[in-house]
Write an enzyme that holds these catalytic residues in place. Structure first.
Site, short mmCIF file in Angstrom:
data_model
loop_
_atom_site.label_atom_id
_atom_site.label_comp_id
_atom_site.label_asym_id
_atom_site.label_seq_id
_atom_site.Cartn_x
_atom_site.Cartn_y
_atom_site.Cartn_z
N ASN A 180 18.83 1.18 36.21
CA ASN A 180 18.73 2.64 36.21
C ASN A 180 17.32 3.06 36.59
OD1 ASN A 180 20.21 5.22 35.46
ND2 ASN A 180 18.23 5.47 34.47
N TYR B 56 11.14 10.58 33.85
CA TYR B 56 10.91 11.06 32.48
C TYR B 56 9.40 11.16 32.27
CZ TYR B 56 15.36 8.42 32.43
OH TYR B 56 16.59 7.88 32.74
N ARG B 57 8.95 12.30 31.77
CA ARG B 57 7.50 12.48 31.62
C ARG B 57 6.93 11.47 30.62
NH1 ARG B 57 8.08 17.98 28.13
NH2 ARG B 57 8.15 16.97 26.09
N TRP C 187 12.56 10.14 27.52
CA TRP C 187 13.94 10.17 28.03
C TRP C 187 14.77 10.93 27.03
CZ3 TRP C 187 13.45 4.33 29.17
CH2 TRP C 187 13.24 3.61 28.00
N GLU D 222 20.24 4.19 41.19
CA GLU D 222 19.59 5.23 41.99
C GLU D 222 18.93 4.64 43.24
OE1 GLU D 222 19.59 5.29 38.67
OE2 GLU D 222 20.18 7.32 38.11
N ASP E 150 7.20 23.04 29.83
CA ASP E 150 8.18 22.36 30.68
C ASP E 150 8.92 23.35 31.57
OD1 ASP E 150 10.04 20.40 31.73
OD2 ASP E 150 9.65 19.20 29.96
C1 LIG Z 1 9.61 16.72 37.71
C2 LIG Z 1 10.71 16.31 36.81
C3 LIG Z 1 10.45 15.99 35.49
C4 LIG Z 1 11.46 15.58 34.62
N1 LIG Z 1 11.14 15.25 33.34
C5 LIG Z 1 12.11 14.78 32.53
C6 LIG Z 1 11.79 14.33 31.21
O1 LIG Z 1 10.65 14.39 30.77
N2 LIG Z 1 12.80 13.83 30.44
C7 LIG Z 1 14.08 13.74 30.90
O2 LIG Z 1 14.94 13.25 30.17
N3 LIG Z 1 14.42 14.19 32.14
C8 LIG Z 1 13.46 14.68 32.96
N4 LIG Z 1 13.78 15.10 34.22
C9 LIG Z 1 15.19 15.08 34.66
C10 LIG Z 1 15.65 13.67 34.98
O3 LIG Z 1 14.78 13.04 35.87
C11 LIG Z 1 17.05 13.69 35.56
O4 LIG Z 1 17.92 14.19 34.58
C12 LIG Z 1 17.54 12.33 36.03
O5 LIG Z 1 18.88 12.44 36.44
C13 LIG Z 1 17.44 11.30 34.93
O6 LIG Z 1 17.93 10.06 35.38
P1 LIG Z 1 19.16 9.38 34.65
O7 LIG Z 1 20.32 10.28 34.94
O8 LIG Z 1 19.27 8.05 35.31
O9 LIG Z 1 18.81 9.32 33.22
C14 LIG Z 1 12.78 15.51 35.09
C15 LIG Z 1 13.06 15.85 36.42
C16 LIG Z 1 12.05 16.23 37.27
C17 LIG Z 1 12.38 16.57 38.69
MN LIG Z 2 20.99 7.10 36.18
#
Ligand SMILES: Cc1cc2nc3c(=O)[nH]c(=O)nc-3n(C[C@H](O)[C@H](O)[C@H](O)COP(=O)(O)O)c2cc1C
Ligand SMILES: [Mn+2]
Length: 502
Positions: A170, A174-175, A188, A231, A280
């Protein structure tokens, strides 16, 4: 167009296209960059390469995604819908009819097979390797974005994990709040795949974080794919070339060979700390909450690594365009399950999870309600707070039109649905975190079976008169200037497109 191999080729392309400004002045990653970028994004301005971020030897790239044009350049297309077409081509594959069809089918299958990431023996990301005590996150110009933020956080990471049960990879964005030179938090959220991998792992999960990627791979980390889909495969498919990986130095994970920086390390099952509060994309400071701690065991880099960043905050910000790319790219997948959907729009000012406008080919009474519930049951769209359903002919990207039908066609006593369900992790409005109300507005024309009186006809000029006026327009001597758009980002994407064309 040639495939962009890494961040450097992307920066070069941006520069050739007049889409990048180098900033030679020393600028502070503590707040100052945010204010510069905020003004630049809102003006539809260029990507910025800060050559002297205060306190760091590494250049900082920001606003690489900040306009529709740059987003299209990243994907090598004219319009974001062209990317969606590539996806729908594969999703809508039918059993081949004749020989030509079979050949075409095989080409499509080959394009999927060629999307799989490829392991190579070595890559520039390991030109410099810092291990153990030599790891120092302080080398990077990590931004502190907003005045109420307690610390800097890494804003644009691609976080790599594996599911311990399936071995599936995966990648998520995530910040990562910097705690000290060798540790960060990992934010996450509850609905995310990386978190699920962590929760499924007994003890310690290896984690790798890639910073500074080609733009399509960086985008893919933010794409809301179903958990079992890698991804990096999406990235390979969209780029038209596989993502190259090398083995990590200290972790049993593969990492992008052409990244600028990789942080390798681990997260323990039960080591949590108070992360945040941070400004955020909700437009608010999200309160401090327990999140796990990421220990960095190795930091590998290219020589002169460029650090990529982004600012999230009150919309519109740069991430608006990452969201718009997702909106377009996922339309074919949504239509594969809910084929009556014609189009949809997630307004930037709705921070993507607050509002979804969807147009449908209405075929039976109660159809709009069926689609609302479909949206509330579909991947990350399930977090949508408000769904507005309109008929097929309504342009969902034209908010004035949508508001017209949401007013004209709606009897609130009959056409509003209040439901309940999961909400975004960061939504501060509901009484309890994670769950709350959902609002559905059925703005379609109503049928007698739905309790409507005979529905009146909409006003339209006759085609004959339109053609007549078209023909005679020059004779009238009236000169009309097309209206300007409402602003540089998202609010009315259609007028934005008009702006871009001019
Ligand atoms: C700039 C940016 C910052 C993000 N920060 C977070 C974060 O801090 N925590 C989080 O859970 N998702 C965050 N997201 C959203 C996730 O990246 C997004 O939901 C992504 O699908 C997560 O991957 P996953 O589906 O494999 O978990 C952010 C997205 C962007 C574009
Ligand atoms: Mn995913």
């Amino acid at each position: 167009m040639a495939v962009l191999r890494d961040l450097r080729e992307w920066i070069a392309l941006l520069e050739r296209e007049g889409e990048l400004v180098r900033v030679p002045a020393e600028v502070d990653p503590d707040l100052e960059i945010t204010e510069i970028v905020d003004r630049t994004v809102k003006a539809g301005g260029p990507a910025l390469l800060f050559e002297r971020p205060k306190g760091s030897k590494h250049r900082l790239l920001i606003n690489q995604f900040g306009t529709e044009r740059r987003m299209c350049l990243a994907f090598g297309v004219e319009h974001l819908d062209d990317v969606a077409r590539m996806v729908s081509d594969v999703l809508e594959m039918q059993p081949p009819q004749g020989l030509m069809d079979k050949v075409r089918g095989l080409q499509k299958l080959k394009s999927i097979a060629d999307s799989l990431p490829q392991t190579v023996r070595s890559g520039p990301v390991q030109e410099i390797v810092l291990e153990g005590g030599d790891v120092d996150l302080g080398l990077l110009p990590v931004q502190r974005c907003w005045p109420g933020d307690p610390a800097p956080f890494i804003t644009l990471p691609a976080v790599i994990t594996r599911d311990p049960r399936s071995g599936g990879r995966n990648v998520g964005m995530y910040r990562m709040q910097v705690i000290d030179g060798r540790t960060t938090f990992m934010h996450w959220q509850i609905h995310k795949d990386g978190r699920a991998d962590w929760l499924a792992t007994e003890g310690r999960i290896p984690v790798a974080v890639a910073l500074g990627l080609d733009p399509v791979t960086a985008y893919s980390a933010s794409a809301p794919l179903p958990k079992h889909i890698d991804e990096l495969m999406l990235a390979g498919f969209l780029r038209g070339a596989p993502v190259e990986l090398v083995k990590g130095v200290t972790v049993d994970l593969e990492v992008p060979a052409h990244a600028e920086v990789v942080l390798e390390g681990y997260i323990d099952k039960d080591e949590l700390g108070e992360e945040g509060p941070f400004g955020d994309h909700t437009g608010y400071y999200t309160p401090a909450e327990p999140f796990p701690v990421f220990h960095v065991t190795a930091m590998t880099m290219r020589r002169d690594a460029v650090y990529p960043s982004i600012v999230v905050g009150k919309p519109p910000q740069e991430d608006a365009w990452l969201g718009k790319a997702t909106e377009r790219i996922f339309l074919p997948a949504i239509r594969a399950t809910v084929p009556e959907i014609v189009d949809y729009d997630l307004p930037v000012s709705g921070a993507f999870h607050n509002c979804c406008i969807v147009s449908i080919r209405k075929a039976f009474p109660g159809h709009a309600r069926k689609v609302m519930h479909a949206i509330w049951g579909l991947g990350m769209l399930s977090l949508t707070k408000c769904v507005v359903v309109v008929d097929a002919h309504v342009d969902v990207h034209d908010y004035a039109q949508v508001l017209f039908y949401a007013g004209a066609n709606v009897d609130p006593a009959r056409d509003v649905v209040l439901a309940e369900g999961p909400l975004d992790h960061l939504d501060h409005a509901p009484e309890r975190q994670f769950v709350g109300g959902k609002l559905g507005i059925d703005a379609t024309a109503k049928w007698p079976e739905e309790g409507a009186r005979p529905w009146p006809e909409e006003i339209e000029m006759s085609p004959e008169v339109r053609a007549l006026v078209d023909r005679r327009w020059a004779e009238y001597g009236i000169e009309l200037v097309p209206p300007a758009g409402n602003g540089p980002i998202g609010e009315t994407p259609r007028s934005l497109r008009q702006l871009l064309r001019r």
